[in-house]
Design a protein around this motif. Structure first.
Motif, PDB file in Angstrom:
ATOM      1  N   UNK A 107       0.816  -1.216   0.000  1.00 24.38           N
ATOM      2  CA  UNK A 107       0.000   0.000   0.000  1.00 24.38           C
ATOM      3  C   UNK A 107       0.847   1.261   0.000  1.00 24.38           C
ATOM      4  N   UNK A 108       2.008   1.203   0.655  1.00 23.10           N
ATOM      5  CA  UNK A 108       2.831   2.402   0.824  1.00 23.10           C
ATOM      6  C   UNK A 108       4.125   2.357   0.016  1.00 23.10           C
ATOM      7  N   UNK A 109       4.249   1.368  -0.842  1.00 25.35           N
ATOM      8  CA  UNK A 109       5.465   1.204  -1.651  1.00 25.35           C
ATOM      9  C   UNK A 109       6.714   1.094  -0.778  1.00 25.35           C
ATOM     10  N   UNK A 110       6.558   0.525   0.415  1.00 28.62           N
ATOM     11  CA  UNK A 110       7.696   0.258   1.281  1.00 28.62           C
ATOM     12  C   UNK A 110       8.077   1.361   2.239  1.00 28.62           C
ATOM     13  N   UNK A 111       7.543   2.554   2.062  1.00 23.98           N
ATOM     14  CA  UNK A 111       8.011   3.676   2.885  1.00 23.98           C
ATOM     15  C   UNK A 111       7.523   3.587   4.330  1.00 23.98           C
ATOM     16  N   UNK A 112       6.560   2.715   4.591  1.00 24.42           N
ATOM     17  CA  UNK A 112       6.058   2.593   5.955  1.00 24.42           C
ATOM     18  C   UNK A 112       6.814   1.576   6.789  1.00 24.42           C
ATOM     19  N   UNK A 113       7.798   0.891   6.184  1.00 25.19           N
ATOM     20  CA  UNK A 113       8.520  -0.165   6.894  1.00 25.19           C
ATOM     21  C   UNK A 113       9.176   0.302   8.188  1.00 25.19           C
ATOM     22  N   UNK A 114       9.888   1.432   8.198  1.00 28.86           N
ATOM     23  CA  UNK A 114      10.533   1.859   9.455  1.00 28.86           C
ATOM     24  C   UNK A 114       9.538   2.104  10.587  1.00 28.86           C
ATOM     25  N   UNK A 115       8.436   2.782  10.281  1.00 28.62           N
ATOM     26  CA  UNK A 115       7.452   3.083  11.323  1.00 28.62           C
ATOM     27  C   UNK A 115       6.811   1.803  11.856  1.00 28.62           C
ATOM     28  N   UNK A 116       6.478   0.882  10.952  1.00 31.81           N
ATOM     29  CA  UNK A 116       5.889  -0.381  11.387  1.00 31.81           C
ATOM     30  C   UNK A 116       6.863  -1.171  12.243  1.00 31.81           C
ATOM     31  N   UNK A 117       8.115  -1.188  11.820  1.00 29.98           N
ATOM     32  CA  UNK A 117       9.128  -1.938  12.557  1.00 29.98           C
ATOM     33  C   UNK A 117       9.320  -1.387  13.962  1.00 29.98           C
ATOM     34  N   UNK A 118       9.379  -0.064  14.079  1.00 33.12           N
ATOM     35  CA  UNK A 118       9.508   0.553  15.403  1.00 33.12           C
ATOM     36  C   UNK A 118       8.308   0.193  16.277  1.00 33.12           C
ATOM     37  N   UNK A 119       7.124   0.232  15.688  1.00 32.14           N
ATOM     38  CA  UNK A 119       5.907  -0.122  16.431  1.00 32.14           C
ATOM     39  C   UNK A 119       5.968  -1.558  16.930  1.00 32.14           C
ATOM     40  N   UNK A 120       6.468  -2.456  16.083  1.00 31.56           N
ATOM     41  CA  UNK A 120       6.587  -3.859  16.469  1.00 31.56           C
ATOM     42  C   UNK A 120       7.616  -4.040  17.584  1.00 31.56           C
ATOM     43  N   UNK A 121       8.714  -3.300  17.501  1.00 31.26           N
ATOM     44  CA  UNK A 121       9.728  -3.385  18.560  1.00 31.26           C
ATOM     45  C   UNK A 121       9.169  -2.890  19.889  1.00 31.26           C
ATOM     46  N   UNK A 122       8.435  -1.794  19.835  1.00 33.37           N
ATOM     47  CA  UNK A 122       7.818  -1.255  21.057  1.00 33.37           C
ATOM     48  C   UNK A 122       6.823  -2.259  21.631  1.00 33.37           C
ATOM     49  N   UNK A 123       6.035  -2.877  20.762  1.00 35.94           N
ATOM     50  CA  UNK A 123       5.066  -3.874  21.211  1.00 35.94           C
ATOM     51  C   UNK A 123       5.769  -5.071  21.839  1.00 35.94           C
ATOM     52  N   UNK A 124       6.900  -5.475  21.252  1.00 35.00           N
ATOM     53  CA  UNK A 124       7.668  -6.588  21.803  1.00 35.00           C
ATOM     54  C   UNK A 124       8.180  -6.256  23.204  1.00 35.00           C
ATOM     55  N   UNK A 125       8.716  -5.058  23.368  1.00 33.49           N
ATOM     56  CA  UNK A 125       9.188  -4.617  24.694  1.00 33.49           C
ATOM     57  C   UNK A 125       8.023  -4.574  25.681  1.00 33.49           C
ATOM     58  N   UNK A 126       6.874  -4.070  25.233  1.00 32.56           N
ATOM     59  CA  UNK A 126       5.698  -4.008  26.096  1.00 32.56           C
ATOM     60  C   UNK A 126       5.226  -5.378  26.542  1.00 32.56           C
ATOM     61  N   UNK A 127       5.260  -6.339  25.623  1.00 33.79           N
ATOM     62  CA  UNK A 127       4.853  -7.702  25.962  1.00 33.79           C
ATOM     63  C   UNK A 127       5.813  -8.328  26.973  1.00 33.79           C
ATOM     64  N   UNK A 128       7.106  -8.093  26.779  1.00 36.20           N
ATOM     65  CA  UNK A 128       8.090  -8.635  27.718  1.00 36.20           C
ATOM     66  C   UNK A 128       7.897  -8.035  29.107  1.00 36.20           C
ATOM     67  N   UNK A 129       7.735  -6.718  29.168  1.00 36.43           N
ATOM     68  CA  UNK A 129       7.540  -6.052  30.453  1.00 36.43           C
ATOM     69  C   UNK A 129       6.276  -6.558  31.142  1.00 36.43           C
ATOM     70  N   UNK A 130       5.205  -6.711  30.378  1.00 37.09           N
ATOM     71  CA  UNK A 130       3.953  -7.210  30.951  1.00 37.09           C
ATOM     72  C   UNK A 130       4.114  -8.642  31.457  1.00 37.09           C
ATOM     73  N   UNK A 131       4.770  -9.474  30.659  1.00 34.09           N
ATOM     74  CA  UNK A 131       4.935 -10.879  31.031  1.00 34.09           C
ATOM     75  C   UNK A 131       5.716 -11.029  32.327  1.00 34.09           C
TER      76      UNK A 131
END
Length: 205
Positions: free
Chosen positions: A139-163
């Protein structure tokens, strides 16, 4: 129940980023009292292991934010993330944490069961992440990859902290991720449809 939620959170985090939960457990086990790893998983605290995981985390952090390279990275990680999920589920549900005081009561029937469960959870999350990334990149011709990746990293950290700190929050975080993924996919499909319509109009014109 808390053990299952903790393991699920750690394995789901591994499905997003294989190395964040690994290095978190290793560092917390080595330098704090928040996590006390059993002898079978004490290798996660080894300084050489932590160093290698740290290097791999940096590589993953960069590769996952480069358009096109992120898709290649997802293919490679199809093996790595489930393996990490098995490790962190197994070690996390066997470890004593601030929220889990009797981990030995969980999965007493076989030490292999938590590892398999963790592999499956991480694989499902990884496949969902990879599919979402493809839809967003289209949909974004690849330009959204950095933002999505950062969001996924933040979510991963959040899941670890919660766990580790409050496993009950894992459910809330996972539900939030599902809702966010639903809206991202719907938005990506609409944007892709609009792009196809513009191309069709241009071709006819």
């Amino acid at each position: 129940m808390l053990e299952a939620l903790a393991g699920t959170g750690l394995a789901a985090a591994a499905g997003l980023n294989a190395y964040i939960p690994l290095i978190a457990l290793g560092l917390l086990g080595r330098f704090t009292d928040l996590v006390v790893l059993p002898s079978g998983w004490a290798w996660l605290e080894n300084e050489w292991v932590l160093g290698i995981i740290g290097v791999l985390l940096v590589i993953e952090f960069v590769a996952d934010k480069v358009p096109a390279l992120d898709s290649v990275n997802d293919i490679v990680q199809t093996v790595v993330r489930p393996a990490s999920g098995g490790i962190v589920f197994g070690s996390g549900t066997a470890a004593q944490t601030a929220a889990i005081s009797d981990p030995g009561a969980f999965f007493e029937s076989g030490s292999w069961v938590p590892i398999v469960v963790g592999v499956v959870i991480a694989l499902v999350v990884h496949l969902a992440k990879a599919a979402l990334r493809v839809a967003a990149n289209t949909a974004l011709a690849g330009i959204g990859a950095p933002a999505l990746s950062v969001s996924e990293d933040v979510a991963s950290v959040g899941l670890v902290a919660s766990a580790i700190l409050l496993p009950a929050l894992v459910i809330v975080v996972l539900v939030g991720l599902l809702v966010a993924a639903f809206f991202v996919v719907r938005w990506a499909r609409r944007r892709a449809a609009r792009r196809r319509s513009r191309v069709a109009i241009t071709t006819v014109g």
